[in-house]
Design a protein around this motif. Structure first.
Motif, PDB file in Angstrom:
ATOM      1  N   UNK A   1       0.998  -1.607  -0.422  1.00 39.81           N
ATOM      2  CA  UNK A   1       0.189   0.271   0.025  1.00 39.81           C
ATOM      3  C   UNK A   1       1.413   1.584  -0.164  1.00 39.81           C
ATOM      4  N   UNK A   2       1.946   1.119   0.816  1.00 41.55           N
ATOM      5  CA  UNK A   2       2.662   2.388   1.264  1.00 41.55           C
ATOM      6  C   UNK A   2       3.280   2.516  -0.316  1.00 41.55           C
ATOM      7  N   UNK A   3       3.412   2.004  -0.970  1.00 45.79           N
ATOM      8  CA  UNK A   3       4.192   1.561  -2.845  1.00 45.79           C
ATOM      9  C   UNK A   3       3.521   2.696  -3.551  1.00 45.79           C
ATOM     10  N   UNK A   4       2.463   2.653  -3.417  1.00 51.75           N
ATOM     11  CA  UNK A   4       1.323   3.659  -3.796  1.00 51.75           C
ATOM     12  C   UNK A   4       1.634   5.158  -3.745  1.00 51.75           C
ATOM     13  N   UNK A   5       1.782   5.427  -1.552  1.00 44.12           N
ATOM     14  CA  UNK A   5       2.238   6.715  -1.381  1.00 44.12           C
ATOM     15  C   UNK A   5       1.814   6.929   0.060  1.00 44.12           C
TER      16      UNK A   5
ATOM     17  N   UNK B   1      -1.644   5.496   9.632  1.00 43.70           N
ATOM     18  CA  UNK B   1      -2.713   5.014  10.421  1.00 43.70           C
ATOM     19  C   UNK B   1      -3.967   4.855  10.137  1.00 43.70           C
ATOM     20  N   UNK B   2      -5.056   5.395  10.358  1.00 46.58           N
ATOM     21  CA  UNK B   2      -6.297   5.687  10.055  1.00 46.58           C
ATOM     22  C   UNK B   2      -6.525   4.766   8.487  1.00 46.58           C
ATOM     23  N   UNK B   3      -5.751   5.938   7.106  1.00 47.99           N
ATOM     24  CA  UNK B   3      -5.949   5.586   6.038  1.00 47.99           C
ATOM     25  C   UNK B   3      -5.818   4.107   6.203  1.00 47.99           C
ATOM     26  N   UNK B   4      -4.853   3.200   6.577  1.00 50.86           N
ATOM     27  CA  UNK B   4      -4.532   2.045   6.748  1.00 50.86           C
ATOM     28  C   UNK B   4      -5.436   1.190   7.209  1.00 50.86           C
ATOM     29  N   UNK B   5      -6.138   1.220   8.546  1.00 51.94           N
ATOM     30  CA  UNK B   5      -6.828   0.807   8.822  1.00 51.94           C
ATOM     31  C   UNK B   5      -7.883   0.214   8.340  1.00 51.94           C
ATOM     32  N   UNK B   6      -8.218   1.503   7.849  1.00 50.10           N
ATOM     33  CA  UNK B   6      -9.933   1.338   6.760  1.00 50.10           C
ATOM     34  C   UNK B   6      -9.788   0.350   5.520  1.00 50.10           C
ATOM     35  N   UNK B   7      -8.449   0.413   4.603  1.00 50.72           N
ATOM     36  CA  UNK B   7      -8.320  -0.740   3.783  1.00 50.72           C
ATOM     37  C   UNK B   7      -7.869  -2.223   4.544  1.00 50.72           C
TER      38      UNK B   7
ATOM     39  N   UNK C   1      12.555  -2.195  11.125  1.00 47.95           N
ATOM     40  CA  UNK C   1      13.190  -3.108  10.629  1.00 47.95           C
ATOM     41  C   UNK C   1      13.973  -1.991   9.237  1.00 47.95           C
ATOM     42  N   UNK C   2      13.896  -0.633   9.097  1.00 49.00           N
ATOM     43  CA  UNK C   2      14.098  -0.289   8.557  1.00 49.00           C
ATOM     44  C   UNK C   2      13.357   0.467   7.434  1.00 49.00           C
ATOM     45  N   UNK C   3      12.537  -0.088   6.775  1.00 52.48           N
ATOM     46  CA  UNK C   3      11.751  -0.841   5.661  1.00 52.48           C
ATOM     47  C   UNK C   3      10.348   0.621   5.602  1.00 52.48           C
ATOM     48  N   UNK C   4      10.178   1.268   6.851  1.00 57.94           N
ATOM     49  CA  UNK C   4       9.202   2.387   6.461  1.00 57.94           C
ATOM     50  C   UNK C   4      10.081   3.161   7.817  1.00 57.94           C
ATOM     51  N   UNK C   5       9.389   4.957   7.002  1.00 50.45           N
ATOM     52  CA  UNK C   5       9.687   5.755   8.678  1.00 50.45           C
ATOM     53  C   UNK C   5       8.183   6.409   8.453  1.00 50.45           C
ATOM     54  N   UNK C   6       8.160   7.239   9.475  1.00 51.66           N
ATOM     55  CA  UNK C   6       6.999   8.105   9.546  1.00 51.66           C
ATOM     56  C   UNK C   6       7.876   9.382  10.501  1.00 51.66           C
ATOM     57  N   UNK C   7       7.100  10.885   9.433  1.00 46.08           N
ATOM     58  CA  UNK C   7       7.108  11.895   9.769  1.00 46.08           C
ATOM     59  C   UNK C   7       5.750  12.205  10.545  1.00 46.08           C
TER      60      UNK C   7
ATOM     61  N   UNK D   1       2.099  10.052   8.881  1.00 41.43           N
ATOM     62  CA  UNK D   1       2.586   9.591   7.714  1.00 41.43           C
ATOM     63  C   UNK D   1       3.163   8.699   7.623  1.00 41.43           C
ATOM     64  N   UNK D   2       3.121   7.271   7.068  1.00 40.05           N
ATOM     65  CA  UNK D   2       4.418   6.190   7.182  1.00 40.05           C
ATOM     66  C   UNK D   2       4.449   6.462   4.996  1.00 40.05           C
ATOM     67  N   UNK D   3       5.851   6.665   5.580  1.00 39.83           N
ATOM     68  CA  UNK D   3       6.720   5.975   4.180  1.00 39.83           C
ATOM     69  C   UNK D   3       7.433   4.972   3.415  1.00 39.83           C
ATOM     70  N   UNK D   4       7.873   4.717   2.516  1.00 38.53           N
ATOM     71  CA  UNK D   4       8.455   2.932   1.880  1.00 38.53           C
ATOM     72  C   UNK D   4       9.790   4.096   1.968  1.00 38.53           C
TER      73      UNK D   4
END
Length: 118
Positions: free
Chosen positions: A25-29, A33-39, A57-63, A70-73
């Motif tokens: 999902x994050x590959x698309x943008x 958390x709310x957006x991810x939970x809705x899906x 694990x270093x696979x995402x970062x959050x700002x 938002x989480x970023x890939x």
């Protein structure tokens, strides 16, 4: 077992299908958390736990974006996994090539022994 090195943390994070779905999902943008939970069928706290594993694990970062985080890939987080897989692939390809050559030599040897002398 505690995953203490980067490669182990990455593989542990990728082992879970929910976390892989989050990464897809994050590959698309970026998504919060709310957006991810809705899906998903998961609750927001469950999504947050998965995001923490992915972040460690270093696979995402959050700002921070106001109230939103938002989480970023992080594609470079996959580098240790990619390196390990490339090495393993090369090693196993070499082993299979040697096995194939050995079996071919065995088959040829057996065929020559069974051939009648003329």
């Amino acid at each position: 077992m505690v995953a203490s090195d980067q490669l182990s943390r990455s593989f542990a994070a990728l082992a879970d299908p929910t976390r892989r779905a989050i990464l897809e999902r994050l590959a698309a943008g970026d998504a919060g958390v709310v957006e991810l939970a809705k899906a998903s069928t998961l609750t927001q706290p469950a999504i947050t736990k998965h995001l923490k594993v992915l972040e460690r694990a270093g696979l995402i970062r959050r700002a921070r974006d106001g109230q939103r985080r938002p989480a970023h890939l992080q594609l470079d987080g996959l580098a240790p996994v990619d390196t390990w897989l490339r090495h393993a692939h090369a090693e196993w390809s070499d082993r299979f090539d040697r096995l194939e050559a050995h079996l071919a030599a065995q088959t040829e040897s057996t065929t020559n022994e069974e051939a009648p002398d003329a």
